[in-house]
Design a protein around this motif. Structure first.
Motif, short mmCIF file in Angstrom:
data_model
loop_
_atom_site.label_atom_id
_atom_site.label_comp_id
_atom_site.label_asym_id
_atom_site.label_seq_id
_atom_site.Cartn_x
_atom_site.Cartn_y
_atom_site.Cartn_z
N THR A 1 -12.42 34.79 45.06
CA THR A 1 -12.58 33.59 45.88
C THR A 1 -12.85 33.93 47.34
N GLY A 2 -12.07 34.85 47.91
CA GLY A 2 -12.25 35.21 49.31
C GLY A 2 -13.64 35.78 49.59
N ASN A 3 -14.15 36.58 48.64
CA ASN A 3 -15.49 37.16 48.82
C ASN A 3 -16.58 36.09 48.73
N ILE A 4 -16.40 35.11 47.84
CA ILE A 4 -17.38 34.03 47.73
C ILE A 4 -17.41 33.22 49.02
N ILE A 5 -16.23 32.94 49.57
CA ILE A 5 -16.16 32.21 50.84
C ILE A 5 -16.81 33.03 51.95
N GLY A 6 -16.56 34.35 51.95
CA GLY A 6 -17.17 35.22 52.97
C GLY A 6 -18.69 35.21 52.89
N ILE A 7 -19.23 35.25 51.67
CA ILE A 7 -20.68 35.19 51.50
C ILE A 7 -21.22 33.86 52.01
N ALA A 8 -20.51 32.77 51.71
CA ALA A 8 -20.93 31.44 52.18
C ALA A 8 -20.96 31.39 53.70
N VAL A 9 -19.94 31.94 54.34
CA VAL A 9 -19.89 31.97 55.81
C VAL A 9 -21.06 32.78 56.36
N GLY A 10 -21.29 33.98 55.78
CA GLY A 10 -22.38 34.84 56.25
C GLY A 10 -23.74 34.20 56.08
N VAL A 11 -23.97 33.56 54.93
CA VAL A 11 -25.26 32.91 54.68
C VAL A 11 -25.48 31.75 55.63
N PHE A 12 -24.45 30.95 55.87
CA PHE A 12 -24.59 29.83 56.81
C PHE A 12 -24.91 30.33 58.21
N LEU A 13 -24.24 31.40 58.64
CA LEU A 13 -24.52 31.97 59.96
C LEU A 13 -25.95 32.52 60.04
N LEU A 14 -26.40 33.17 58.96
CA LEU A 14 -27.77 33.70 58.93
C LEU A 14 -28.79 32.57 59.02
N LEU A 15 -28.56 31.50 58.30
CA LEU A 15 -29.48 30.36 58.34
C LEU A 15 -29.52 29.74 59.74
N CYS A 16 -28.37 29.74 60.41
CA CYS A 16 -28.35 29.22 61.78
C CYS A 16 -29.14 30.13 62.72
N CYS A 17 -28.98 31.44 62.56
CA CYS A 17 -29.71 32.40 63.40
C CYS A 17 -31.22 32.32 63.15
N GLN A 18 -31.60 31.93 61.94
CA GLN A 18 -33.01 31.81 61.59
C GLN A 18 -33.56 30.42 61.93
N ASP A 19 -32.74 29.61 62.60
CA ASP A 19 -33.12 28.24 63.01
C ASP A 19 -33.44 27.33 61.83
N ILE A 20 -32.94 27.71 60.65
CA ILE A 20 -33.09 26.82 59.49
C ILE A 20 -32.02 25.73 59.55
N LEU A 21 -30.84 26.11 60.01
CA LEU A 21 -29.77 25.16 60.29
C LEU A 21 -29.37 25.30 61.74
N SER A 22 -28.77 24.28 62.29
CA SER A 22 -28.29 24.35 63.67
C SER A 22 -26.80 24.68 63.66
N PHE A 23 -26.35 25.36 64.72
CA PHE A 23 -24.95 25.72 64.79
C PHE A 23 -24.06 24.49 64.87
N SER A 24 -24.61 23.36 65.35
CA SER A 24 -23.82 22.13 65.41
C SER A 24 -23.50 21.62 64.01
N MET A 25 -24.36 22.00 63.02
CA MET A 25 -24.13 21.57 61.64
C MET A 25 -23.25 22.55 60.87
N LEU A 26 -23.02 23.74 61.49
CA LEU A 26 -22.34 24.80 60.77
C LEU A 26 -20.99 24.35 60.20
N TRP A 27 -20.12 23.84 61.08
CA TRP A 27 -18.79 23.46 60.61
C TRP A 27 -18.84 22.24 59.71
N LYS A 28 -19.82 21.36 59.95
CA LYS A 28 -19.94 20.18 59.10
C LYS A 28 -20.26 20.55 57.66
#
Length: 225
Positions: free
Chosen positions: A57-84
């Motif tokens: 479970t912890g590793n799956i959550i870690g991957i989810a966090v990493g992927v969301f951050l990567l998408l934000c860095c690639q401007d696919i998602l905005s950091f304002s949407m990250l926590w949402k």
């Protein structure tokens, strides 16, 4: 598991070295310092952990966090949407874990319930804003229920008499639980963790009794040694 982890990390390093060498000889032109490249330090270890660690479970959550951050860095998602998006994703992952645990059964809960149905009693250890030290030297051990809330519990089973499969239910909320087990015992863990985790440092032994450990960790941890 240590061998598998070593092999996987070796493959990752070999792949990185090959890419760097190909770039030097202008055979390939891969930019390894792309936007958000640092998120790989979150994604890769967690991905390897899925294959090498018993608790996923912890590793799956870690991957989810990493992927969301990567998408934000690639401007696919905005950091304002990250926590949402991230918080609902974590809740869904934990919910799915709980559903699968319920569907496929929980051996620890079954053993504890059977002990009580047969008129037996489980050992109980509870620490609330305090400490609790349990020692079962020379005692026949079948099951225990351990709770640490803003406190710590130590359960020593190294010299306990374990003749058959047994179970421990744990709950660590802003607290910690240390469980010491004999060298010739198997340990299987099933847990629901939110900003916490269960660390199982034991080895696998064929044809040996098994201690089934299940529970919940919220801002707390359980260590099995």
């Amino acid at each position: 598991m240590k061998k598998v982890s070593s092999i996987l990390w070796g493959i990752v390093l070999i792949a990185a070295g090959v890419v760097l060498a190909l770039n030097v000889f202008n055979i390939m032109d891969i930019n390894i310092f792309f936007d958000g490249w640092w998120t790989l330090f979150i994604i890769v270890p967690c991905a390897i952990g899925l294959f090498t660690e018993r608790e996923k479970t912890g590793n799956i959550i870690g991957i989810a966090v990493g992927v969301f951050l990567l998408l934000c860095c690639q401007d696919i998602l905005s950091f304002s949407m990250l926590w949402k998006l991230l918080v609902p994703a974590i809740i869904v992952i934990i919910g799915l874990k709980m559903v699968f645990t319920g569907l496929f059964g929980n051996k620890a809960n079954e053993i504890i319930a059977k002990i009580k149905q047969n008129g037996g009693e489980t050992k109980v250890g509870c620490a609330t804003f305090s400490g609790c030290d349990l020692n079962y030297d020379g005692e026949v051990f079948e099951g225990a229920e351990l709770t640490a809330t803003f406190g710590g519990v130590k359960c020593d089973l190294r010299n306990a008499i374990i003749e058959k499969d047994c179970a421990i239910q744990v709950s660590a909320i802003f607290g910690g639980i240390d469980i010491f087990v004999p060298d010739n015992i198997n340990v299987k863990v099933s847990s629901n963790c939110i900003f916490g985790g269960i660390s199982n440092k034991t080895s696998v032994h064929k044809d040996a009794p098994t201690i089934y450990i299940s529970g919940t960790c919220m801002f707390g941890g359980v260590e099995i040694k």
